[in-house]
Design a protein around this motif. Sequence first.
Motif, PDB file in Angstrom:
ATOM      1  N   TRP A 136       3.522 -33.075  23.759  1.00  0.00           N
ATOM      2  CA  TRP A 136       4.506 -32.855  24.821  1.00  0.00           C
ATOM      3  C   TRP A 136       5.499 -31.790  24.388  1.00  0.00           C
ATOM      4  O   TRP A 136       5.982 -31.789  23.258  1.00  0.00           O
ATOM      5  N   GLY A 137       5.820 -30.904  25.309  1.00  0.00           N
ATOM      6  CA  GLY A 137       6.841 -29.900  25.063  1.00  0.00           C
ATOM      7  C   GLY A 137       8.209 -30.391  25.491  1.00  0.00           C
ATOM      8  O   GLY A 137       8.370 -31.521  25.981  1.00  0.00           O
ATOM      9  N   PRO A 138       9.218 -29.549  25.343  1.00  0.00           N
ATOM     10  CA  PRO A 138      10.593 -29.976  25.644  1.00  0.00           C
ATOM     11  C   PRO A 138      10.832 -30.323  27.106  1.00  0.00           C
ATOM     12  O   PRO A 138      11.679 -31.172  27.401  1.00  0.00           O
ATOM     13  N   VAL A 139      10.117 -29.686  28.028  1.00  0.00           N
ATOM     14  CA  VAL A 139      10.342 -29.984  29.448  1.00  0.00           C
ATOM     15  C   VAL A 139       9.923 -31.413  29.763  1.00  0.00           C
ATOM     16  O   VAL A 139      10.670 -32.181  30.386  1.00  0.00           O
ATOM     17  N   LEU A 140       8.723 -31.805  29.347  1.00  0.00           N
ATOM     18  CA  LEU A 140       8.273 -33.173  29.593  1.00  0.00           C
ATOM     19  C   LEU A 140       9.142 -34.181  28.854  1.00  0.00           C
ATOM     20  O   LEU A 140       9.508 -35.229  29.413  1.00  0.00           O
ATOM     21  N   ARG A 141       9.495 -33.880  27.614  1.00  0.00           N
ATOM     22  CA  ARG A 141      10.308 -34.825  26.849  1.00  0.00           C
ATOM     23  C   ARG A 141      11.670 -35.051  27.507  1.00  0.00           C
ATOM     24  O   ARG A 141      12.201 -36.161  27.485  1.00  0.00           O
ATOM     25  N   SER A 142      12.202 -34.009  28.135  1.00  0.00           N
ATOM     26  CA  SER A 142      13.527 -34.119  28.739  1.00  0.00           C
ATOM     27  C   SER A 142      13.537 -35.023  29.963  1.00  0.00           C
ATOM     28  O   SER A 142      14.604 -35.501  30.374  1.00  0.00           O
ATOM     29  N   ARG A 143      12.371 -35.258  30.581  1.00  0.00           N
ATOM     30  CA  ARG A 143      12.310 -36.098  31.782  1.00  0.00           C
ATOM     31  C   ARG A 143      11.358 -37.277  31.600  1.00  0.00           C
ATOM     32  O   ARG A 143      10.778 -37.773  32.579  1.00  0.00           O
ATOM     33  N   ARG A 144      11.223 -37.732  30.363  1.00  0.00           N
ATOM     34  CA  ARG A 144      10.318 -38.846  30.073  1.00  0.00           C
ATOM     35  C   ARG A 144      10.622 -40.071  30.937  1.00  0.00           C
ATOM     36  O   ARG A 144       9.713 -40.672  31.521  1.00  0.00           O
ATOM     37  N   ALA A 145      11.885 -40.470  30.996  1.00  0.00           N
ATOM     38  CA  ALA A 145      12.242 -41.681  31.741  1.00  0.00           C
ATOM     39  C   ALA A 145      11.839 -41.550  33.209  1.00  0.00           C
ATOM     40  O   ALA A 145      11.301 -42.500  33.805  1.00  0.00           O
ATOM     41  N   TRP A 146      12.084 -40.386  33.800  1.00  0.00           N
ATOM     42  CA  TRP A 146      11.734 -40.183  35.214  1.00  0.00           C
ATOM     43  C   TRP A 146      10.224 -40.232  35.414  1.00  0.00           C
ATOM     44  O   TRP A 146       9.728 -40.850  36.362  1.00  0.00           O
ATOM     45  N   LEU A 147       9.468 -39.600  34.525  1.00  0.00           N
ATOM     46  CA  LEU A 147       8.010 -39.608  34.631  1.00  0.00           C
ATOM     47  C   LEU A 147       7.461 -41.026  34.525  1.00  0.00           C
ATOM     48  O   LEU A 147       6.536 -41.405  35.256  1.00  0.00           O
ATOM     49  N   GLU A 148       8.032 -41.828  33.638  1.00  0.00           N
ATOM     50  CA  GLU A 148       7.597 -43.221  33.504  1.00  0.00           C
ATOM     51  C   GLU A 148       7.948 -44.014  34.758  1.00  0.00           C
ATOM     52  O   GLU A 148       7.135 -44.817  35.248  1.00  0.00           O
ATOM     53  N   GLN A 149       9.133 -43.782  35.305  1.00  0.00           N
ATOM     54  CA  GLN A 149       9.540 -44.484  36.524  1.00  0.00           C
ATOM     55  C   GLN A 149       8.627 -44.149  37.696  1.00  0.00           C
ATOM     56  O   GLN A 149       8.371 -45.000  38.560  1.00  0.00           O
ATOM     57  N   GLN A 150       8.135 -42.912  37.736  1.00  0.00           N
ATOM     58  CA  GLN A 150       7.246 -42.487  38.818  1.00  0.00           C
ATOM     59  C   GLN A 150       5.802 -42.945  38.599  1.00  0.00           C
ATOM     60  O   GLN A 150       4.955 -42.735  39.464  1.00  0.00           O
ATOM     61  N   GLY A 151       5.535 -43.550  37.462  1.00  0.00           N
ATOM     62  CA  GLY A 151       4.184 -43.999  37.159  1.00  0.00           C
ATOM     63  C   GLY A 151       3.233 -42.864  36.811  1.00  0.00           C
ATOM     64  O   GLY A 151       2.009 -43.028  36.887  1.00  0.00           O
ATOM     65  N   LEU A 152       3.779 -41.719  36.404  1.00  0.00           N
ATOM     66  CA  LEU A 152       2.953 -40.557  36.097  1.00  0.00           C
ATOM     67  C   LEU A 152       2.471 -40.544  34.655  1.00  0.00           C
ATOM     68  O   LEU A 152       1.533 -39.814  34.317  1.00  0.00           O
ATOM     69  N   THR A 153       3.095 -41.338  33.803  1.00  0.00           N
ATOM     70  CA  THR A 153       2.697 -41.373  32.398  1.00  0.00           C
ATOM     71  C   THR A 153       3.048 -42.735  31.819  1.00  0.00           C
ATOM     72  O   THR A 153       4.052 -43.350  32.215  1.00  0.00           O
ATOM     73  N   PRO A 154       2.223 -43.241  30.892  1.00  0.00           N
ATOM     74  CA  PRO A 154       2.568 -44.506  30.246  1.00  0.00           C
ATOM     75  C   PRO A 154       3.733 -44.333  29.279  1.00  0.00           C
ATOM     76  O   PRO A 154       4.037 -43.219  28.837  1.00  0.00           O
ATOM     77  N   ALA A 155       4.384 -45.414  28.953  1.00  0.00           N
ATOM     78  CA  ALA A 155       5.493 -45.369  28.012  1.00  0.00           C
ATOM     79  C   ALA A 155       5.019 -44.885  26.650  1.00  0.00           C
ATOM     80  O   ALA A 155       3.885 -45.169  26.233  1.00  0.00           O
ATOM     81  N   ALA A 156       5.877 -44.128  25.995  1.00  0.00           N
ATOM     82  CA  ALA A 156       5.635 -43.642  24.626  1.00  0.00           C
ATOM     83  C   ALA A 156       4.480 -42.647  24.545  1.00  0.00           C
ATOM     84  O   ALA A 156       3.955 -42.401  23.460  1.00  0.00           O
ATOM     85  N   GLU A 157       4.058 -42.072  25.669  1.00  0.00           N
ATOM     86  CA  GLU A 157       3.012 -41.044  25.622  1.00  0.00           C
ATOM     87  C   GLU A 157       3.529 -39.828  24.850  1.00  0.00           C
ATOM     88  O   GLU A 157       4.666 -39.403  25.022  1.00  0.00           O
ATOM     89  N   GLU A 158       2.671 -39.251  23.997  1.00  0.00           N
ATOM     90  CA  GLU A 158       3.071 -38.101  23.191  1.00  0.00           C
ATOM     91  C   GLU A 158       2.195 -36.871  23.413  1.00  0.00           C
ATOM     92  O   GLU A 158       2.527 -35.790  22.962  1.00  0.00           O
ATOM     93  N   LEU A 159       1.052 -37.056  24.085  1.00  0.00           N
ATOM     94  CA  LEU A 159       0.122 -35.950  24.292  1.00  0.00           C
ATOM     95  C   LEU A 159      -0.072 -35.700  25.779  1.00  0.00           C
ATOM     96  O   LEU A 159      -0.186 -36.633  26.574  1.00  0.00           O
ATOM     97  N   GLU A 160      -0.120 -34.429  26.125  1.00  0.00           N
ATOM     98  CA  GLU A 160      -0.380 -34.017  27.502  1.00  0.00           C
ATOM     99  C   GLU A 160      -1.811 -33.489  27.604  1.00  0.00           C
ATOM    100  O   GLU A 160      -2.240 -32.667  26.792  1.00  0.00           O
ATOM    101  N   GLU A 161      -2.530 -33.974  28.595  1.00  0.00           N
ATOM    102  CA  GLU A 161      -3.870 -33.446  28.844  1.00  0.00           C
ATOM    103  C   GLU A 161      -3.760 -32.171  29.680  1.00  0.00           C
ATOM    104  O   GLU A 161      -3.035 -32.124  30.677  1.00  0.00           O
ATOM    105  N   LEU A 162      -4.472 -31.130  29.270  1.00  0.00           N
ATOM    106  CA  LEU A 162      -4.610 -29.910  30.044  1.00  0.00           C
ATOM    107  C   LEU A 162      -6.059 -29.776  30.476  1.00  0.00           C
ATOM    108  O   LEU A 162      -6.976 -30.058  29.698  1.00  0.00           O
ATOM    109  N   VAL A 163      -6.275 -29.335  31.712  1.00  0.00           N
ATOM    110  CA  VAL A 163      -7.627 -29.176  32.235  1.00  0.00           C
ATOM    111  C   VAL A 163      -7.788 -27.773  32.815  1.00  0.00           C
ATOM    112  O   VAL A 163      -6.843 -27.196  33.348  1.00  0.00           O
TER     113      VAL A 163
END
Length: 226
Positions: A192-219
């Motif tokens: 995860w880069g700084p942008v995702l890390r800065s909004r971790r709580a919001w992403l978890e609240q939206q159900g977009l990522t599990p808690a404590a996720e550290e890796l982002e999948e790119l496709v």
Amino acid sequence: MASTALTAGSLPDGLMALPGVYRPQDDTRLVAEALAQEPLTPGAAVLEIGTGTGALALQAARRGARVTAVDVSWRAVATARLNALRQRLPLRVVYGDFASAATSSRFDLVVSNPPYVPAAVLPMRGPERAWDAGPDGRAVIDRICTSAPALLRPGGVLLLVHSGLCGAQETVERLTARGLVADVTTRTFVPWGPVLRSRRAWLEQQGLTPAAEELEELVVIRAQYL
């Protein structure tokens, strides 16, 4: 949004970026590798949507393609033009939205590293436009999927990179519904880069990522218009 600097050897060296212009990172490298595998005959018509520094557009131009690069940021347009001059490569760089800037042409290849980071607000200005793309991260991705048949010549190919947070299967299904043959050709994981890390709580609240996720999948998705 990837977190490390670009290392792809297939891209032109010596790129510059004006302040506020997205610098090539892991997502750029992935789609650059996919672009390197595509056959480009001399004079092939190529469109890059959201050119940023012009890295991908210049990669295609180096192979003899006729390239149009589009961006909604004047700074990105200026950066891409400067990099083309520095590389001594022909590149048509257009300011504006891709749907209106390229309406009079069809292309053999369309390539894009669009904004795809989920964000509570869709920015209308500023450097965040290069990565923030609305609550589901699909504000630009969905428009590319809808526009693809109008942008591509028969047999033309779309190469699109984005985060797994946005739903790779949804992109494939939208492109398929528009008459393209689409598939995910590359999957990789980056820290995860700084942008995702800065909004971790919001992403978890939206159900977009599990808690404590550290890796982002790119496709990387490849779609051909038959």
